[in-house]
Design a protein around this motif. Structure first.
Motif, PDB file in Angstrom:
ATOM      1  N   SER A  42       0.854  -1.180   0.000  1.00  0.00           N
ATOM      2  CA  SER A  42       0.000   0.000   0.000  1.00  0.00           C
ATOM      3  C   SER A  42       0.896   1.239   0.000  1.00  0.00           C
ATOM      4  N   ASP A  43       0.328   2.393   0.335  1.00  0.00           N
ATOM      5  CA  ASP A  43       1.181   3.578   0.475  1.00  0.00           C
ATOM      6  C   ASP A  43       0.794   4.326   1.748  1.00  0.00           C
ATOM      7  N   PRO A  44       1.617   5.301   2.165  1.00  0.00           N
ATOM      8  CA  PRO A  44       1.361   5.948   3.463  1.00  0.00           C
ATOM      9  C   PRO A  44      -0.014   6.614   3.542  1.00  0.00           C
ATOM     10  N   GLY A  45      -0.485   7.209   2.449  1.00  0.00           N
ATOM     11  CA  GLY A  45      -1.782   7.888   2.465  1.00  0.00           C
ATOM     12  C   GLY A  45      -2.934   6.919   2.694  1.00  0.00           C
ATOM     13  N   VAL A  46      -2.904   5.794   2.011  1.00  0.00           N
ATOM     14  CA  VAL A  46      -3.966   4.788   2.150  1.00  0.00           C
ATOM     15  C   VAL A  46      -3.912   4.170   3.550  1.00  0.00           C
ATOM     16  N   ALA A  47      -2.697   3.990   4.055  1.00  0.00           N
ATOM     17  CA  ALA A  47      -2.551   3.463   5.419  1.00  0.00           C
ATOM     18  C   ALA A  47      -3.143   4.445   6.434  1.00  0.00           C
ATOM     19  N   ALA A  48      -2.843   5.757   6.229  1.00  0.00           N
ATOM     20  CA  ALA A  48      -3.359   6.770   7.153  1.00  0.00           C
ATOM     21  C   ALA A  48      -4.882   6.819   7.119  1.00  0.00           C
ATOM     22  N   ALA A  49      -5.470   6.488   5.981  1.00  0.00           N
ATOM     23  CA  ALA A  49      -6.931   6.491   5.870  1.00  0.00           C
ATOM     24  C   ALA A  49      -7.561   5.291   6.576  1.00  0.00           C
ATOM     25  N   GLY A  50      -6.734   4.348   7.025  1.00  0.00           N
ATOM     26  CA  GLY A  50      -7.236   3.225   7.808  1.00  0.00           C
ATOM     27  C   GLY A  50      -7.506   1.944   7.024  1.00  0.00           C
ATOM     28  N   TRP A  51      -7.348   1.993   5.700  1.00  0.00           N
ATOM     29  CA  TRP A  51      -7.721   0.821   4.888  1.00  0.00           C
ATOM     30  C   TRP A  51      -6.760  -0.347   5.087  1.00  0.00           C
ATOM     31  N   VAL A  52      -5.477  -0.030   5.351  1.00  0.00           N
ATOM     32  CA  VAL A  52      -4.500  -1.114   5.504  1.00  0.00           C
ATOM     33  C   VAL A  52      -4.796  -1.913   6.778  1.00  0.00           C
ATOM     34  N   ASN A  53      -5.056  -1.203   7.863  1.00  0.00           N
ATOM     35  CA  ASN A  53      -5.360  -1.902   9.122  1.00  0.00           C
ATOM     36  C   ASN A  53      -6.589  -2.783   8.994  1.00  0.00           C
ATOM     37  N   GLU A  54      -7.573  -2.296   8.262  1.00  0.00           N
ATOM     38  CA  GLU A  54      -8.786  -3.103   8.097  1.00  0.00           C
ATOM     39  C   GLU A  54      -8.471  -4.430   7.393  1.00  0.00           C
ATOM     40  N   ILE A  55      -7.639  -4.359   6.352  1.00  0.00           N
ATOM     41  CA  ILE A  55      -7.287  -5.594   5.622  1.00  0.00           C
ATOM     42  C   ILE A  55      -6.482  -6.536   6.518  1.00  0.00           C
ATOM     43  N   VAL A  56      -5.526  -5.960   7.277  1.00  0.00           N
ATOM     44  CA  VAL A  56      -4.730  -6.784   8.200  1.00  0.00           C
ATOM     45  C   VAL A  56      -5.655  -7.511   9.176  1.00  0.00           C
ATOM     46  N   THR A  57      -6.640  -6.794   9.711  1.00  0.00           N
ATOM     47  CA  THR A  57      -7.578  -7.398  10.670  1.00  0.00           C
ATOM     48  C   THR A  57      -8.399  -8.503  10.016  1.00  0.00           C
ATOM     49  N   LEU A  58      -8.884  -8.248   8.819  1.00  0.00           N
ATOM     50  CA  LEU A  58      -9.673  -9.271   8.111  1.00  0.00           C
ATOM     51  C   LEU A  58      -8.842 -10.544   7.907  1.00  0.00           C
ATOM     52  N   LEU A  59      -7.555 -10.358   7.558  1.00  0.00           N
ATOM     53  CA  LEU A  59      -6.685 -11.521   7.332  1.00  0.00           C
ATOM     54  C   LEU A  59      -6.393 -12.223   8.656  1.00  0.00           C
ATOM     55  N   THR A  60      -6.063 -11.433   9.693  1.00  0.00           N
ATOM     56  CA  THR A  60      -5.738 -12.012  11.003  1.00  0.00           C
ATOM     57  C   THR A  60      -6.903 -12.843  11.529  1.00  0.00           C
ATOM     58  N   ASP A  61      -8.124 -12.289  11.379  1.00  0.00           N
ATOM     59  CA  ASP A  61      -9.317 -13.001  11.854  1.00  0.00           C
ATOM     60  C   ASP A  61      -9.503 -14.338  11.156  1.00  0.00           C
ATOM     61  N   ALA A  62      -8.928 -14.452   9.949  1.00  0.00           N
ATOM     62  CA  ALA A  62      -9.042 -15.723   9.213  1.00  0.00           C
ATOM     63  C   ALA A  62      -7.804 -16.588   9.431  1.00  0.00           C
ATOM     64  N   GLY A  63      -6.938 -16.182  10.380  1.00  0.00           N
ATOM     65  CA  GLY A  63      -5.746 -16.988  10.689  1.00  0.00           C
ATOM     66  C   GLY A  63      -4.618 -16.814   9.688  1.00  0.00           C
ATOM     67  N   ILE A  64      -4.595 -15.684   8.967  1.00  0.00           N
ATOM     68  CA  ILE A  64      -3.546 -15.453   7.968  1.00  0.00           C
ATOM     69  C   ILE A  64      -2.640 -14.322   8.459  1.00  0.00           C
ATOM     70  N   ARG A  65      -1.331 -14.591   8.498  1.00  0.00           N
ATOM     71  CA  ARG A  65      -0.376 -13.556   8.904  1.00  0.00           C
ATOM     72  C   ARG A  65      -0.199 -12.564   7.771  1.00  0.00           C
ATOM     73  N   SER A  66       0.336 -11.373   8.084  1.00  0.00           N
ATOM     74  CA  SER A  66       0.613 -10.425   7.001  1.00  0.00           C
ATOM     75  C   SER A  66       1.839  -9.576   7.314  1.00  0.00           C
ATOM     76  N   THR A  67       2.531  -9.207   6.259  1.00  0.00           N
ATOM     77  CA  THR A  67       3.629  -8.246   6.339  1.00  0.00           C
ATOM     78  C   THR A  67       3.233  -7.057   5.487  1.00  0.00           C
ATOM     79  N   VAL A  68       3.263  -5.867   6.101  1.00  0.00           N
ATOM     80  CA  VAL A  68       2.812  -4.666   5.383  1.00  0.00           C
ATOM     81  C   VAL A  68       4.011  -3.936   4.788  1.00  0.00           C
ATOM     82  N   PHE A  69       3.882  -3.529   3.537  1.00  0.00           N
ATOM     83  CA  PHE A  69       4.924  -2.747   2.855  1.00  0.00           C
ATOM     84  C   PHE A  69       4.280  -1.491   2.273  1.00  0.00           C
ATOM     85  N   THR A  70       4.637  -0.325   2.827  1.00  0.00           N
ATOM     86  CA  THR A  70       4.047   0.921   2.320  1.00  0.00           C
ATOM     87  C   THR A  70       5.122   1.839   1.723  1.00  0.00           C
ATOM     88  N   GLY A  71       6.257   1.275   1.379  1.00  0.00           N
ATOM     89  CA  GLY A  71       7.349   2.090   0.824  1.00  0.00           C
ATOM     90  C   GLY A  71       7.191   2.370  -0.660  1.00  0.00           C
TER      91      GLY A  71
END
Ligand SMILES: [Fe+2]
Length: 387
Positions: A42-71
């Motif tokens: 993703s990118d810093p702007g989209v992360a600041a808008a909260g969309w990245v965290n939402e996806i991480v949570t959706l994945l975590t709730d399904a038992g899937i780990r994630s590594t975020v890259f916003t560079g």
């Protein structure tokens, strides 16, 4: 009897889920690909808008780990792709998800290529250069315009050459595109205008492209019609969910059209501008559009008549020069109403840049499907008119 197969057309598309809330199926799709550890781009702007965290949570709730890259910066760079690919490998990821505009999505495509080939992304410039299948790729666009989420294009910036290069391959069409108008609610009016006009350019260029065909024409015309009617109201009222959905639908249809019919001189010239001066893609397109239409009109008069009709111009009884004039007027009016009226000079382009810009535009694959064959001089003249 022999048939000329050079006119046959194929149509490539990802699996698409369109509609409000479709992003929430990301974990289901990732699970279907056997994901244990998702690489989320993703990118810093989209992360600041909260969309990245939402996806991480959706994945975590399904038992899937994630590594975020916003560079990822606007106009994603070669070294950002390479850094992302190293992190993908060192984190032992198995599926890529990107949420964002064209830049994170194109960067994610590049990361997938590098991760499976182990070579520099620069080596994949051009058409059909990819040999190994990329990891499963799920894209969630947050802008309604670039359509990297449905296209067989990835555009990467090479700062050393000050050049944006294209990777065109069926291999960069994502596996899944979750097109969710709800995530475009964090776009401001200016970004809505830039990306919406980019989508209009996609549709027009695809419709007049020498690679167009019946499978792309209907999508292109419908996209033009939807953008012509809904973009101005949306820019004035960016919170309207119905208008957002209409423009998202238009963007998707424009994307399906241009991914398969390819583009033309507007994109060849705007890739060159964007690589040289690191300018926003949609804005570059907007500033060039009517000048390229004027240049191309004579080579595709009947096609441009149908573009004019899709923009609600009643062409009955009109001469060809009249249709050309009315179409250009409407394009200029639309740009003005959404706030994209400017000249290249205001963006810092000078007359002495034009030979360089023109040389790079002629190397862009999009120039090959432009309806009018373009020489170096032709391209220079169009840049001069937009200056
Ligand atoms: Fe574009």
């Amino acid at each position: 009897m022999s048939h000329d197969i050079s006119t046959l057309r194929k149509f490539v598309s990802p699996e698409i889920v369109f509609g409000a809330g479709s992003r929430k199926s990301v974990a289901n799709f990732a699970s279907n690909f056997g994901a244990r550890h998702v690489f989320l781009v993703s990118d810093p702007g989209v992360a600041a808008a909260g969309w990245v965290n939402e996806i991480v949570t959706l994945l975590t709730d399904a038992g899937i780990r994630s590594t975020v890259f916003t560079g990822v910066s606007p106009n994603p760079k070669v070294d950002e792709v390479m850094t992302g690919a190293e992190l993908y490998k060192s984190s032992e990821c198995d599926v890529i998800v990107a949420i964002g505009g064209g830049s994170p999505m194109d960067c994610a495509k590049g990361i997938g290529i590098v991760a499976t080939h182990g070579r520099n992304i620069l080596e994949f410039e051009g058409v059909d250069t990819i040999t190994n299948p990329s990891p499963p790729l799920i894209l969630i666009p947050t802008t309604a315009g670039t359509s990297a989420d449905v296209s067989q294009f990835a555009i990467i910036s090479d700062p050393n050459r000050r050049f944006k290069f294209s990777i065109i391959s069926k291999a960069v069409v994502p596996d899944v595109s979750l097109i969710d108008p709800e995530v475009t609610e964090t776009m401001d009016a200016y970004l809505t205008a830039c990306t919406g006009v980019d989508a209009l350019v996609h549709a027009i260029e695809a419709f007049v492209s020498t690679g167009s065909g019946p499978l792309t024409d209907t999508h292109a015309l419908e996209a033009i019609r939807l953008i012509n009617r809904n973009l101005e109201p949306l820019v004035e009222n960016i919170a309207d969910p119905y208008l957002r959905e209409q423009i998202m639908l238009a963007s998707m249809q424009a994307g399906l059209a241009f991914s398969n019919a390819i583009l033309g001189a507007v994109h060849a010239m705007s890739h060159s501008l964007g690589g040289f001066l690191d300018l926003p893609h949609g804005l570059c397109n907007a500033l060039l559009l009517e000048h390229v239409v004027a240049y191309n009109f004579q080579s595709a008069e009947d096609r441009f008549r149908r573009v004019a009709e899709a923009m609600d111009i009643d062409t009955r009884g009109m001469s060809k020069p009249e249709i050309k004039k009315r179409l250009m007027q409407r394009i200029v009016e639309l740009k003005r109403k959404v706030g994209l009226e400017a000249r290249l000079a205001q963006l810092g382009v000078s007359v002495s840049d034009i030979p360089h810009l023109s040389g790079f535009a002629l190397q862009d694959p999009c120039i090959l499907t432009n309806p009018r064959k373009s020489s170096l001089r032709d391209v220079q003249v169009v840049y001069e008119e937009a200056l």
